[in-house]
Design a protein around this motif. Sequence first.
Motif, PDB file in Angstrom:
ATOM      1  N   SER A 175      -1.384   2.805  13.708  1.00 15.14           N
ATOM      2  CA  SER A 175      -2.435   2.636  12.741  1.00 15.14           C
ATOM      3  C   SER A 175      -3.568   1.823  13.406  1.00 15.14           C
ATOM      4  N   LEU A 226      -0.780   2.939   5.521  1.00 16.00           N
ATOM      5  CA  LEU A 226      -0.727   2.120   6.714  1.00 16.00           C
ATOM      6  C   LEU A 226       0.870   2.041   6.920  1.00 16.00           C
ATOM      7  N   SER A 227       1.116   2.012   8.509  1.00 14.10           N
ATOM      8  CA  SER A 227       2.187   1.959   8.898  1.00 14.10           C
ATOM      9  C   SER A 227       2.310   0.716   9.632  1.00 14.10           C
ATOM     10  N   ASP A 228       3.842   0.449  10.247  1.00 13.00           N
ATOM     11  CA  ASP A 228       3.981  -0.612  10.761  1.00 13.00           C
ATOM     12  C   ASP A 228       4.378  -0.354  12.309  1.00 13.00           C
ATOM     13  N   LEU A 272       2.050  -3.312   3.544  1.00 13.74           N
ATOM     14  CA  LEU A 272       1.585  -2.137   3.920  1.00 13.74           C
ATOM     15  C   LEU A 272       1.080  -1.182   2.562  1.00 13.74           C
ATOM     16  N   GLN A 273       1.536  -1.425   1.676  1.00 15.47           N
ATOM     17  CA  GLN A 273       1.192  -0.622   0.402  1.00 15.47           C
ATOM     18  C   GLN A 273       0.377  -1.502  -0.527  1.00 15.47           C
ATOM     19  N   ARG A 330      -6.843  -4.328   7.172  1.00 15.30           N
ATOM     20  CA  ARG A 330      -7.478  -3.511   8.383  1.00 15.30           C
ATOM     21  C   ARG A 330      -6.876  -4.057   9.824  1.00 15.30           C
ATOM     22  N   HIS A 372      -3.216  -0.968  15.134  1.00 12.00           N
ATOM     23  CA  HIS A 372      -3.070  -2.255  15.211  1.00 12.00           C
ATOM     24  C   HIS A 372      -1.491  -2.640  15.895  1.00 12.00           C
ATOM     25  N   LYS A 431      -2.836  -3.704   2.453  1.00 11.90           N
ATOM     26  CA  LYS A 431      -3.306  -2.817   3.231  1.00 11.90           C
ATOM     27  C   LYS A 431      -4.382  -3.151   4.080  1.00 11.90           C
TER      28      LYS A 431
END
Length: 209
Positions: free
Chosen positions: A8, A2-4, A186-187, A192, A10, A190
């Motif tokens: 992703s 997942l990225s910020d 993110l890690q 949604r 969002h 996670k």
Amino acid sequence: MLSDDGESGHPPLVFFDLETTGLSRDCEMVQLAAVSSSHSLNLYVAPQGRMDWGATRATGLTVRHHRLFLHKRPLLCTPPTEALLAFLCFIHMCQKPPQRPLLVGHNARAFDVPVLLRALERRGLRGALEDAVGGAVDSLALSRDLLRDSGVSSFKQEALVRRLLGEDYAAHDALQDARALQRLVLQGLKPRAEDLRRHTFSLGEPTGH
DNA sequence: TGCCAGGCCCTCTTTAGGGCCTT
């Protein structure tokens, strides 16, 4: 992973944290840090008032003659208005039009966001932040939701980082806290996109503290 | 002298209270 960075599904995420002179409603920020993707901002601000003993014990920060020290070493400080403007610039840098970033902080709804909004409001900058972001997410509420029935008993950021990521880090340094929170969300968590949406609140909503 | 943070969540709840979480 997942990225910020807004790729992703969002909005871009800006993880932030404040160190302050205490926990009271009139406390002042003394360190402001923000992290998004590989970018970061870390500024110290000398307060007008004194540090509470509890805040000094937690952070190692002290104030003397309106100068800020970390473990007795003097810190280079940024005037509060400039620090807030730098924070706003950082958020603008993270925008991916038409998406506006979400601020993410641990217990941010009850603590960091109200402190930040008060500091901005005093300088006529509150509207600039409300316009720049799509809202804020409290990672405390998010983690309580996503880790419901997981056996996790402490939702302190430090405890969650240790439990989910197996890491110890230098808590109560705003930059290290913001970086750890980025990894935690993110890690570890996670979320949604719909989890983030469900936990997003508007900065215009009345906040406590 | 009297003040001393406050919102959220849970439960042995809702006409309440206490613990958590942030510095």
